[in-house]
Every structure is written in structure tokens, then in C-alpha cells.
Design a protein around this motif. Structure first.
Motif, PDB file in Angstrom:
ATOM      1  N   ASP A 258      -2.080   5.439  -3.843  1.00 27.08           N
ATOM      2  CA  ASP A 258      -2.962   6.497  -3.374  1.00 27.08           C
ATOM      3  C   ASP A 258      -4.326   5.861  -3.092  1.00 27.08           C
ATOM      4  N   PRO A 259      -4.857   5.994  -1.874  1.00 27.46           N
ATOM      5  CA  PRO A 259      -6.147   5.338  -1.598  1.00 27.46           C
ATOM      6  C   PRO A 259      -7.280   5.841  -2.486  1.00 27.46           C
TER       7      PRO A 259
ATOM      8  N   LEU B 202       0.817  -1.217   0.000  1.00 29.08           N
ATOM      9  CA  LEU B 202       0.000   0.000   0.000  1.00 29.08           C
ATOM     10  C   LEU B 202       0.848   1.263   0.000  1.00 29.08           C
ATOM     11  N   ASP B 203       2.124   1.145   0.412  1.00 27.67           N
ATOM     12  CA  ASP B 203       2.944   2.338   0.610  1.00 27.67           C
ATOM     13  C   ASP B 203       3.010   3.232  -0.626  1.00 27.67           C
TER      14      ASP B 203
ATOM     15  N   THR C  70      -5.612   2.720   8.513  1.00 23.80           N
ATOM     16  CA  THR C  70      -5.133   4.111   8.436  1.00 23.80           C
ATOM     17  C   THR C  70      -4.900   4.497   6.979  1.00 23.80           C
ATOM     18  N   TRP C  71      -4.291   3.581   6.208  1.00 25.98           N
ATOM     19  CA  TRP C  71      -4.041   3.864   4.784  1.00 25.98           C
ATOM     20  C   TRP C  71      -5.362   4.149   4.061  1.00 25.98           C
TER      21      TRP C  71
ATOM     22  N   ARG D  62      -2.539  -0.374  10.517  1.00 20.74           N
ATOM     23  CA  ARG D  62      -1.813   0.295   9.421  1.00 20.74           C
ATOM     24  C   ARG D  62      -2.654   0.301   8.140  1.00 20.74           C
TER      25      ARG D  62
END
Ligand code: PEP
Ligand code: MG
Length: 544
Positions: free
Chosen positions: A289-290, A285-286, A326-327, A323
Motif C-alpha cells: 500500500d503506498p 510494489l504489487d 502510478t503506484w 508503472r
């Protein structure tokens, strides 16, 4: 998955292409780097004490080298290296070698023989997971051997296609992939560590090639088709020209699809289709972009348990779930409880040597068989749910009792957390619909939502295993029986007001997606890299 079809090159000899199994998609042309099997040079033995000291020092040097690699590695890569460090640090690994040294065998021969025995055992393991670990062991063998013999494993130059029997994860990590390149293996497995790394880094890879390495001449420009699972090691000018036009077409297509990425999924007649993503490792996910998705439709938690020396405790599970939530920044997140077993064994938990693991103790069956382990996951999930809209999803549900039994455990853990004043929330409990019995009698299942697992549903309906290449043609979600079941579950959800999504690979497959839309699906979840193209397919589809 739809295969990218390469134009047939005019006049190209058919045998110029060698076919194996796709392990990581993409097209690449580049010089071949041939990793010939290492030829073992046996040295003359010194005294047993000298040889044992040599081996001990080579092992220590190897551990230090892997630790240095690990310090620079990303989380997923670091985990793989951690596994190698743990193996090398385990006295049992070199026990056989030290015993042979005492009998007068030279350190390099003793080490090679001892490791070869263990590699051979892993290589013929029934389980694909253990077979895949054989390459970690040969990585360890060669690294120590190089240290013993003072050699250095050559790395492919940037942009080259590595062609060999197998490739060790540490060698993959030491390579520079910034200028492209690819991997072609005569051995290997799509579920090996190195294949997982290749997919995550976007390095095209093919495994299981039927190719005699000794007969391959070096080539300035070989052609590798990661999606079609094939390589051309001696391409004609025409084949190369056709390939380059396919590369150009593929990159034009990718650019065309990319413009859909940040747009919501919408059909040509303006109907909204929710497009979510599937996640295996939080590190994925890093770089995302969500805003590209409507939420996370599937987190496969069994991958968080893979390759761990022990099952992760509540705190480490909570940290990972938190985590991910939050993403997602307020978007719904569906976390699936452990789907171990079948083709995803977890050492020490799933059953060994089941005669038919896909029909065995997997998914919710395994979790309910180990309630103490299951409770830890449910607690971590209920705690993480305090941070955002988390939903819990159960895999492989076959009978309604599996849902009620889980609800009892969840309610119990939730009550205990509340009583202890720990921040928590009782998440909605939904199920995967991937067993035909469940799809056929869906109205009997008391779930908050349904998510169709088309991968398993297809293999169970068509009686063709998802991991057997010989029946891959039968294992097709486009089979009318599978589509009929999908349509019936979607129809029931609409009528009963229960959300129905689909999180199997069919959701991101451009060939199958229109069929799913026609069957009534309006919520699909897929690997993030499939999203742009899938949205473009949805944009072109209309209901009438
Ligand atoms: C499925 O079966 O479609 C699914 C999404 O689950 P998995 O592929 O993890 O079995
Ligand atoms: Mg499944």
C-alpha cells in the motif's frame, strides 16, 4: 543490519550450530529435507543417432516443462525461467555433448560432462554474478538428465528445510512454500537468483554453510536462523525450546512494529522524519500500500537490466518507470540512473575483469562512457516524469562535471522530446553522496538534492569492501568518520535549503538509525520490509 540474537541454549553443544552467510532473513523450525548430490548412472550407449535423438528429445521436454512453470510464475520468476529457456534453446550449450555422442559416448554421460565443464567455468568466475549463474546451469543439467534417465527430482515436503549443495531456481519455484520452510546450502551465494526469490517470498535462507552433507542424518526438526546465517541440524530439546521462544518473541516484535506501518515517521518529540522505500523490481510494489511511505527514495534501475538478453529499449524502460510512478500515487519517486559495474555487472556493458571493480568504471562513470545508452534512459525518464513527481538521481558522482555533463544530455533529450510533441517533463537532477570526495566538498556539487549512499560511503571511508565477509566488522556505518561525513552533508543541506535523504541499508537498520537521526538525518529510504520497525525506532528517539 542488526542480527536477531537468539538466546544461548543451555547445555547446547556449540558444534550443533553451523554457520554460513545470511541470504534471506527469518527463523524456521522444520524437518530436514536433504538433497544429496545426484549420483550419475551412466547408461550403455546406443547408436550415435539414437543417443542424439534421446538427448534432443530430453532437451525439448525440459524446455516444455520450464515453459509450463513459467506460465504460472510471477514476473521476476518468469524472467529467471526465460533465461533458462534461452540457455537450453542455444545450440552452443549442447554442442560438446553431441560431439561426444558421435564418438560413441552415451547421451547422459555426454550431456553431464559437457555441462559440468561449463558449470565449472561459471563456478570459478571472478565475478559473483557469473558464479551465481552456475546454479541455473546445474538446474538445466539435472532437469535434462532426469528426462534422459526417466527420473524425477524429488521436492521437499511443505514446511521442510531444504538442505543441499545448491538449489536451482526452477526447483524453488516448484516447491510449496505456503506452509513455511527454509533453505540451507553448503554452496550458493546471497546474490544468486534463488536467494533473490527467497527474499522476495520471505523464505529464510542461509548459504555457504561449512557442513558435510554426507554426515548429516535426517532430522525431524532442524532449526534455521536466516538472519544469523546458521542452522542446527541436530538440536537438543533445550536448543529447540530456546529457538521456539525466539520465534515467538520475533513474531510478537513484528506485530508490535506493524502498528507503526501506516503512521508517518515521527520522533518521540514530535519531529517528522520522512520514511521512503527502496525498490529493485516493480513487482515488489504489487502487494504494498503506498500509504506506508512518503515516497520512493531509490529505484535501483540496474536490476531492471539484469539477466536481459539485451538492454531494455526506451519503450520498456518507460513502461516500468510509469508503472512505479502510478503506484506511488502522487508521492515523489526518485529513480537512479544505471549503477552498473562494481558488484553489479551487466553483460556486454560493464568492464570485465577490473582489478578492483568498486574503484572502476561503475555508476555515472559507465553511463557517461556510453552516452547513446545513457540518452535512452534519460529520454524514458523525462517521458515518465510527465506522469508524476519523478526525480533523477546519479550514482557514484565523484566530480561536479559529471552532473553538468548529465544535465547537458538530459536537456538535449528533453528539447528533442518537446520538439517532437512527446509528453514529457524535465525532472530535477540530484546525486548520490557515496564517494568521500563528494561528501567532503559537497558545496561544490550543483545538484537539486542529495541522497547519501551509506553502503558505498562506508566501504570507501573505511577501506573495507561491502562484499568481503572477513572485513565485515570494519565495514560499519557507525564508524565516527562515516557519521561525521553524514552529519556534515545533512548540515550543509539544511543550511543551503537542499533536500538530503539517505538510501543505504543503514536507514532501515535499528542499530544505526538512532545514530543517523543524531547526525541530523530526517529523510531515510529503506527496503519496504524494514519500514515498520524503523518507524518504531524513530518513535522512540528524541533529540534531547
Ligand atoms: C549505497 O551505496 O548506499 C546505495 C544505496 O547504493 P547501492 O547499495 O545500490 O550501491
Ligand atoms: Mg551505492
Amino acid at each position: 543490519m542488526e542480527r536477531l540474537t537468539l538466546s544461548p541454549a543451555k547445555g547446547m553443544a556449540a558444534e550443533a550450530w553451523h554457520t554460513g552467510r545470511p541470504a534471506s532473513p527469518g527463523l524456521v523450525a522444520g524437518p530436514l529435507f536433504i538433497a544429496r548430490p545426484m549420483i550419475h548412472r551412466e547408461s550403455v550407449a546406443g547408436s550415435p543417432a539414437e543417443e542424439a535423438a534421446k538427448l534432443r528429445s530430453a532437451i525439448t521436454t525440459s524446455i516444455a516443462a520450464i515453459e509450463a512453470l513459467q506460465a504460472k510464475a510471477s514476473d521476476d520468476a518468469a524472467e529467471i525461467l526465460e533465461f533458462q529457456i534461452a540457455m537450453l534453446g542455444d545450440e552452443a550449450l549442447a554442442e560438446g555433448a553431441f560431439a561426444a555422442i558421435l564418438d560413441g559416448v552415451a547421451a547422459d554421460a555426454a550431456w553431464t560432462t559437457a555441462l559440468d565443464v561449463q558449470i565449472a567455468e561459471y563456478a570459478v568466475a571472478e565475478d559473483e554474478y557469473f558464479r551465481a549463474r552456475a546454479s541455473d546451469l546445474s538446474d538445466i543439467r539435472d532437469r535434462v538428465l532426469e528426462n534422459l534417465l526417466g527420473g524425477g527430482g524429488a521436492l521437499p515436503p511443505a514446511g521442510a528445510i531444504y538442505l543441499g549443495e545448491d538449489m536451482q531456481p526452477s526447483r524453488f519455484l516448484a516447491c510449496d512454500w505456503s506452509a513455511g520452510g527454509g533453505i540451507a546450502l553448503t554452496g550458493g551465494s546471497p546474490s544468486s537468483h534463488v536467494a533473490m526469490l527467497a527474499r522476495a517470498r520471505g523464505v529464510p535462507m542461509v548459504v555457504g554453510l561449512k557442513l558435510d552433507l554426507a554426515a548429516v542424518k535426517s532430522a525431524d526438526a532442524a532449526l534455521l536462523d536466516g538472519e544469523g546465517g546458521r542452522i542446527n541440524v541436530a538440536p537438543s530439546a533445550e536448543a529447540t525450546e530456546a529457538f521456539h521462544s525466539d520465534v515467538a518473541k520475533a513474531s510478537n516484535d513484528a506485530a508490535r512494529w506493524e502498528k507503526y506501518l501506516l503512521q508517518p515517521g515521527k520522533t518521540a518529540d514530535g519531529e517528522r522524519v520522512l520514511t521512503q522505500i527502496n525498490v529493485a523490481a516493480p513487482e515488489e510494489l504489487d502487494s504494498l500500500d503506498p500509504a506506508i511511505c512518503d515516497g520512493i527514495g531509490l529505484v535501483r534501475t540496474e536490476f531492471l537490466f539484469h539477466d536481459q538478453p539485451r538492454l531494455p529499449d526506451e519503450a520498456s524502460q518507460y513502461a516500468v518507470y510509469h508503472r512505479i510512478i502510478t503506484w506511488a500515487a502522487g508521492r515523489p519517486v526518485t529513480i537512479r540512473t544505471l549503477d552498473a559495474g562494481g558488484d553489479k555487472p551487466i553483460a556486454g556493458l560493464s568492464m570485465e575483469a577490473e582489478s578492483n571493480p568498486f574503484l572502476g568504471l561503475r555508476g555515472i562513470r559507465l553511463s557517461l562512457a556510453y552516452p547513446e545508452i545513457f540518452r535512452v534512459q534519460l529520454r524514458a525518464l523525462a517521458r515518465a516524469a510527465a506522469a508524476g513527481p519523478l526525480k533523477i538521481m546519479l550514482p557514484m558522482v565523484t566530480v561536479p562535471d559529471e552532473i553538468t555533463a548529465t544535465a547537458t544530455l538530459l536537456d538535449d533529450e528533453f528539447a528533442k522530446l518537446q520538439a517532437a510533441g512527446v509528453p514529457c517533463r524535465r525532472p530535477d537532477l540530484g546525486i548520490m553522496v557515496e564517494v568521500p570526495a563528494t561528501a567532503l566538498a559537497i558545496e561544490h556539487y550543483p545538484a537539486a538534492f542529495f541522497s547519501i549512499g551509506s553502503n558505498d560511503l562506508t566501504q570507501y571511508v573505511t577501506a573495507s569492501a561491502r562484499d568481503i565477509a572477513a572485513v565485515a566488522g570494519l565495514n560499519d556505518t557507525a564508524n565516527p568518520a562515516v557519521l561525521r561525513l553524514i552529519g556534515e552533508v545533512a548540515g550543509y543541506g539544511r543550511k543551503a535549503g537542499i533536500d538530503v535523504s539517505l538510501c543505504g541499508d543503514a536507514g532501515g537498520d535499528p542499530r544505526l538509525l538512532p545514530l543517523l537521526l543524531s547526525a541530523g538525518m530526517r529523510n531515510v529510504s529503506m527496503a519496504p520490509k524494514m519500514l515498520a520497525r524503523a518507524k518504531s525506532v524513530i518513535a522512540e528517539w528524541r533529540a534531547s
